[in-house]
Design a protein around this motif. Structure first.
Motif, PDB file in Angstrom:
ATOM      1  N   PHE A  26       0.834  -1.199   0.000  1.00 20.20           N
ATOM      2  CA  PHE A  26       0.000   0.000   0.000  1.00 20.20           C
ATOM      3  C   PHE A  26       0.874   1.256   0.000  1.00 20.20           C
ATOM      4  N   TYR A  27       1.855   1.289   0.883  1.00 19.10           N
ATOM      5  CA  TYR A  27       2.756   2.446   0.954  1.00 19.10           C
ATOM      6  C   TYR A  27       3.576   2.586  -0.329  1.00 19.10           C
ATOM      7  N   LEU A  28       4.124   1.474  -0.823  1.00 19.47           N
ATOM      8  CA  LEU A  28       4.985   1.542  -2.001  1.00 19.47           C
ATOM      9  C   LEU A  28       4.249   2.112  -3.204  1.00 19.47           C
ATOM     10  N   VAL A  29       3.069   1.594  -3.465  1.00 19.91           N
ATOM     11  CA  VAL A  29       2.313   2.044  -4.644  1.00 19.91           C
ATOM     12  C   VAL A  29       1.941   3.512  -4.518  1.00 19.91           C
ATOM     13  N   ASN A  30       1.351   3.884  -3.385  1.00 16.37           N
ATOM     14  CA  ASN A  30       0.884   5.261  -3.229  1.00 16.37           C
ATOM     15  C   ASN A  30       2.036   6.258  -3.101  1.00 16.37           C
ATOM     16  N   ASN A  31       3.081   5.898  -2.351  1.00 16.07           N
ATOM     17  CA  ASN A  31       4.202   6.813  -2.205  1.00 16.07           C
ATOM     18  C   ASN A  31       4.994   6.952  -3.491  1.00 16.07           C
ATOM     19  N   LEU A  32       5.091   5.875  -4.268  1.00 11.26           N
ATOM     20  CA  LEU A  32       5.777   5.960  -5.559  1.00 11.26           C
ATOM     21  C   LEU A  32       5.043   6.921  -6.485  1.00 11.26           C
ATOM     22  N   ILE A  33       3.725   6.784  -6.549  1.00 10.66           N
ATOM     23  CA  ILE A  33       2.929   7.718  -7.371  1.00 10.66           C
ATOM     24  C   ILE A  33       3.114   9.141  -6.872  1.00 10.66           C
ATOM     25  N   TRP A  34       3.076   9.319  -5.544  1.00 11.10           N
ATOM     26  CA  TRP A  34       3.208  10.662  -4.968  1.00 11.10           C
ATOM     27  C   TRP A  34       4.571  11.259  -5.279  1.00 11.10           C
ATOM     28  N   LEU A  35       5.625  10.488  -5.082  1.00 12.06           N
ATOM     29  CA  LEU A  35       6.984  11.005  -5.294  1.00 12.06           C
ATOM     30  C   LEU A  35       7.243  11.314  -6.763  1.00 12.06           C
ATOM     31  N   LEU A  36       6.706  10.491  -7.660  1.00 14.67           N
ATOM     32  CA  LEU A  36       6.909  10.740  -9.091  1.00 14.67           C
ATOM     33  C   LEU A  36       6.182  12.005  -9.545  1.00 14.67           C
ATOM     34  N   ARG A  37       5.068  12.305  -8.914  1.00 11.22           N
ATOM     35  CA  ARG A  37       4.284  13.482  -9.317  1.00 11.22           C
ATOM     36  C   ARG A  37       4.731  14.758  -8.631  1.00 11.22           C
ATOM     37  N   ASP A  38       5.403  14.641  -7.487  1.00 12.80           N
ATOM     38  CA  ASP A  38       5.812  15.832  -6.736  1.00 12.80           C
ATOM     39  C   ASP A  38       7.224  16.244  -7.166  1.00 12.80           C
ATOM     40  N   THR A  39       7.370  17.497  -7.605  1.00  7.58           N
ATOM     41  CA  THR A  39       8.670  17.989  -8.077  1.00  7.58           C
ATOM     42  C   THR A  39       9.177  19.169  -7.253  1.00  7.58           C
ATOM     43  N   LEU A  40       8.593  19.392  -6.082  1.00  8.74           N
ATOM     44  CA  LEU A  40       9.047  20.497  -5.241  1.00  8.74           C
ATOM     45  C   LEU A  40      10.474  20.260  -4.760  1.00  8.74           C
ATOM     46  N   PRO A  41      11.253  21.318  -4.597  1.00  9.85           N
ATOM     47  CA  PRO A  41      12.581  21.150  -4.001  1.00  9.85           C
ATOM     48  C   PRO A  41      12.440  20.851  -2.513  1.00  9.85           C
ATOM     49  N   PRO A  42      13.479  20.332  -1.870  1.00 11.80           N
ATOM     50  CA  PRO A  42      13.395  20.056  -0.434  1.00 11.80           C
ATOM     51  C   PRO A  42      13.234  21.346   0.365  1.00 11.80           C
ATOM     52  N   ALA A  43      12.418  21.285   1.406  1.00 12.54           N
ATOM     53  CA  ALA A  43      12.153  22.460   2.244  1.00 12.54           C
ATOM     54  C   ALA A  43      13.281  22.635   3.259  1.00 12.54           C
ATOM     55  N   TRP A  44      13.025  23.413   4.318  1.00  8.75           N
ATOM     56  CA  TRP A  44      14.062  23.806   5.270  1.00  8.75           C
ATOM     57  C   TRP A  44      14.870  22.621   5.809  1.00  8.75           C
ATOM     58  N   ASP A  45      14.298  21.859   6.717  1.00 10.51           N
ATOM     59  CA  ASP A  45      15.026  20.753   7.345  1.00 10.51           C
ATOM     60  C   ASP A  45      15.352  19.659   6.337  1.00 10.51           C
ATOM     61  N   GLN A  46      14.442  19.420   5.406  1.00  8.53           N
ATOM     62  CA  GLN A  46      14.668  18.380   4.401  1.00  8.53           C
ATOM     63  C   GLN A  46      15.935  18.664   3.596  1.00  8.53           C
ATOM     64  N   ALA A  47      16.156  19.943   3.267  1.00  8.99           N
ATOM     65  CA  ALA A  47      17.352  20.313   2.503  1.00  8.99           C
ATOM     66  C   ALA A  47      18.618  20.054   3.306  1.00  8.99           C
ATOM     67  N   ALA A  48      18.579  20.363   4.594  1.00 10.17           N
ATOM     68  CA  ALA A  48      19.757  20.127   5.444  1.00 10.17           C
ATOM     69  C   ALA A  48      20.075  18.636   5.531  1.00 10.17           C
ATOM     70  N   HIS A  49      19.044  17.809   5.710  1.00 12.26           N
ATOM     71  CA  HIS A  49      19.274  16.361   5.797  1.00 12.26           C
ATOM     72  C   HIS A  49      19.736  15.797   4.454  1.00 12.26           C
ATOM     73  N   ALA A  50      19.149  16.266   3.363  1.00 12.78           N
ATOM     74  CA  ALA A  50      19.567  15.803   2.043  1.00 12.78           C
ATOM     75  C   ALA A  50      21.027  16.185   1.775  1.00 12.78           C
ATOM     76  N   ASP A  51      21.435  17.354   2.253  1.00 11.68           N
ATOM     77  CA  ASP A  51      22.815  17.795   2.084  1.00 11.68           C
ATOM     78  C   ASP A  51      23.786  16.879   2.823  1.00 11.68           C
ATOM     79  N   HIS A  52      23.411  16.470   4.045  1.00 14.00           N
ATOM     80  CA  HIS A  52      24.264  15.536   4.794  1.00 14.00           C
ATOM     81  C   HIS A  52      24.324  14.178   4.081  1.00 14.00           C
ATOM     82  N   CYS A  53      23.195  13.714   3.553  1.00 15.31           N
ATOM     83  CA  CYS A  53      23.183  12.453   2.805  1.00 15.31           C
ATOM     84  C   CYS A  53      24.101  12.538   1.590  1.00 15.31           C
ATOM     85  N   LEU A  54      24.073  13.680   0.906  1.00 18.47           N
ATOM     86  CA  LEU A  54      24.926  13.875  -0.268  1.00 18.47           C
ATOM     87  C   LEU A  54      26.401  13.832   0.117  1.00 18.47           C
TER      88      LEU A  54
END
Length: 521
Positions: A26-54
């Protein structure tokens, strides 16, 4: 035999596998559709965490230069476990925010397994299964499952730690004490707020075990010693390496930021904040009706003091801890949701007659699914939620702005100040995107404090915008400086503000992003 009958037969044989498989699908199907359709850049905290992952991802790209010191020093405030867990998905799919969010599949499995086993431990398989379904359908939970944030992984790891505390007798079982030390060590390496949820249940289970005298005292102390040693070996290196910077950042986050954000102070106001957060954001009013009904049924029909003591010790002390902590955030109390879900599931499972129980569960699932699709996709009706929203294709021009700046001066570093502090248009988002594009830019936020023309002149580029420029609590200094530099531009006072308007971009909120460069450029 029909497909439905076969599914029920398989569930009776392997309930955990079928339940986790269904929730995962259930999560995989719905989240995959959601993630493929959403093109927003990462927000405040999300950007900081993505930067550490990078940063971790690129460290692996130079294995000959890799060292433990480098790995421990990537982030001095956020622990590294979640970042390390994103590496397999990034290596498999390539680095992207969607790949990072896909890491939450691992933590979804951990969460489902842990909640099921705790429910089964105290009650039955049916209660464990119901608790998994309720937990998975809390809007805060599925909203966080799509984000590059630490909170979904923390939710899963706290649930796993609670299960291991139960299974190991709080570390008194010599066969499992090492596992307890490992799991708690990894949990506090996920996010340090984990410490609010674990000590109280640990002490409760330990006390109950000591009273029952199941094992000799020597065995108990030896087992606890092993658990402590494993915990220290896992968690201590990062905390020791970053102790000084961590304490400074934590102090700022707990006290300075709480004042800046206007967080409620005082016990009653703080308790009301988290009560509203639990009711409206974490659980939601839609599911709140069923949670209250389940809790009432638990009180009236279920006689299980050990379960009640453990689950309340999981939830209530942590709730009080965050009430007393100055910094307030809806995400802080997410790890107590499984305790609430298990109590609710136990109460609903005790309903009689059977038709009432089945009707209650049916209505809960239908209401939860309606809310899931309404908040996640705006279907069949739109329903707003702070952490779950329909996918958006809004283009905030972050990559466009950095691209034209890179084309202008790719061979040398720009010093860039970002004045706005909007959710998808802020210094953190620009910094992460710049690193992702391998641009040699130094990017700072501007406006966290008073801004003078002398400070502004130290930058090569200033990125600003028209319209709303920041969130309420970070707006004042930014608005004041925008007013000052606009006046200097109107007066053509290059001595005060030695910048010229270079480029402008239309933004989704009908404002304009404005890029100023030094007049010497």
């Amino acid at each position: 035999m029909t497909i439905l009958a076969k599914a029920f037969a398989l569930y009776r044989k392997k309930p955990l596998a079928v339940l986790l498989g269904g929730v995962l699908a259930f999560y995989l199907v719905n989240n995959l559709i959601w993630l493929l359709r959403d093109t927003l850049p990462p927000a405040w905290d999300q950007a900081a965490h993505a930067d550490h992952c990078l940063t971790y991802f690129r460290l692996l790209g130079a294995p000959m230069e890799l060292s433990l010191t480098k790995l421990l020093a990537v982030s001095s405030y956020y622990p590294p476990f979640f970042y390390a867990c994103t590496l397999p998905a990034s290596l498999l799919f390539g680095f992207s925010c969607d790949a990072l969010a896909a890491t939450n599949v691992l933590f979804l499995l951990i969460l489902g397994f842990s909640v099921f086993k705790i429910g089964e431990h105290f009650f039955s398989r049916a209660v464990g299964a119901g608790a998994v379904i309720i937990t998975a359908l809390f809007p805060m939970v599925y909203g966080l499952s799509r984000e590059v944030l630490l909170d979904f992984s923390l939710l899963a790891m706290v649930a796993l730690a609670q299960y291991v505390i139960l299974a190991s007798g709080a570390g008194t079982d010599p066969k499992q004490s090492w596992l307890l030390g490992l799991v708690i060590g990894l949990t506090v390496l996920t996010k340090w707020t984990a410490v609010a949820f674990l000590p109280f249940t640990f002490l409760l289970v330990l006390w109950n075990g000591l009273k029952e005298k199941k094992r000799p005292a020597r065995t108990v102390f030896l087992s606890l010693g092993i658990a402590v040693l494993v915990f220290l070996a896992v968690a201590l290196p990062w905390y020791l390496k970053n102790a000084s910077e961590f304490s400074k950042s934590a102090s700022s986050a707990l006290y300075k930021d709480s004042v800046l954000q206007g967080d409620p102070s005082g016990f009653l106001k703080s308790a009301l904040f988290y009560w509203k957060s639990l009711r409206d954001v974490n659980v939601s009013k839609v599911l709140g009706i069923f949670v209250l009904a389940g809790l009432a049924a638990f009180v009236l029909r279920v006689r299980n003091r050990k379960a009640l003591a453990f689950l309340m010790t999981w939830a209530l002390p942590a709730f009080l801890v965050f009430v007393l902590v100055p910094n307030k955030d809806d995400r802080n109390i997410v790890p107590l949701l499984p305790a609430l879900a298990i109590l609710t599931a136990a109460g609903m499972n005790a309903l009689r007659p059977l038709i009432l129980k089945k009707s209650a569960w049916g209505l809960l699932v239908l209401a939860a699914l309606f809310q899931f699709y309404a908040t996640s996709f705006g279907w069949p009706l739109g329903m707003s939620h702070p952490f779950s929203h329909p996918p958006s294709q809004d283009d905030w021009k972050v990559q466009n702005i950095l691209t034209v700046l890179g084309d202008k001066r790719r061979d040398a570093s720009y010093s860039v100040a970002v004045l706005p502090d909007m959710k998808f248009f802020n210094a953190g988002t620009f910094r992460f995107t710049s690193h992702l594009m391998r641009l040699p830019f130094h990017i700072d936020p501007m406006g966290d404090g008073p801004v003078t023309f002398e400070k502004a002149a130290n930058y090569d580029v200033i990125i600003s915008k028209s319209g709303r420029i920041a969130a309420r609590h970070t707006m004042a200094y930014r608005q004041n400086f925008r007013k000052d530099y606009r006046q200097a531009l109107a007066e053509k006072d290059r001595g005060k503000f030695p910048f010229r308007l270079w480029k402008a971009f239309r933004l989704p909120d009908r404002s304009r992003a404005i890029v100023y460069v030094q007049t010497k450029e």
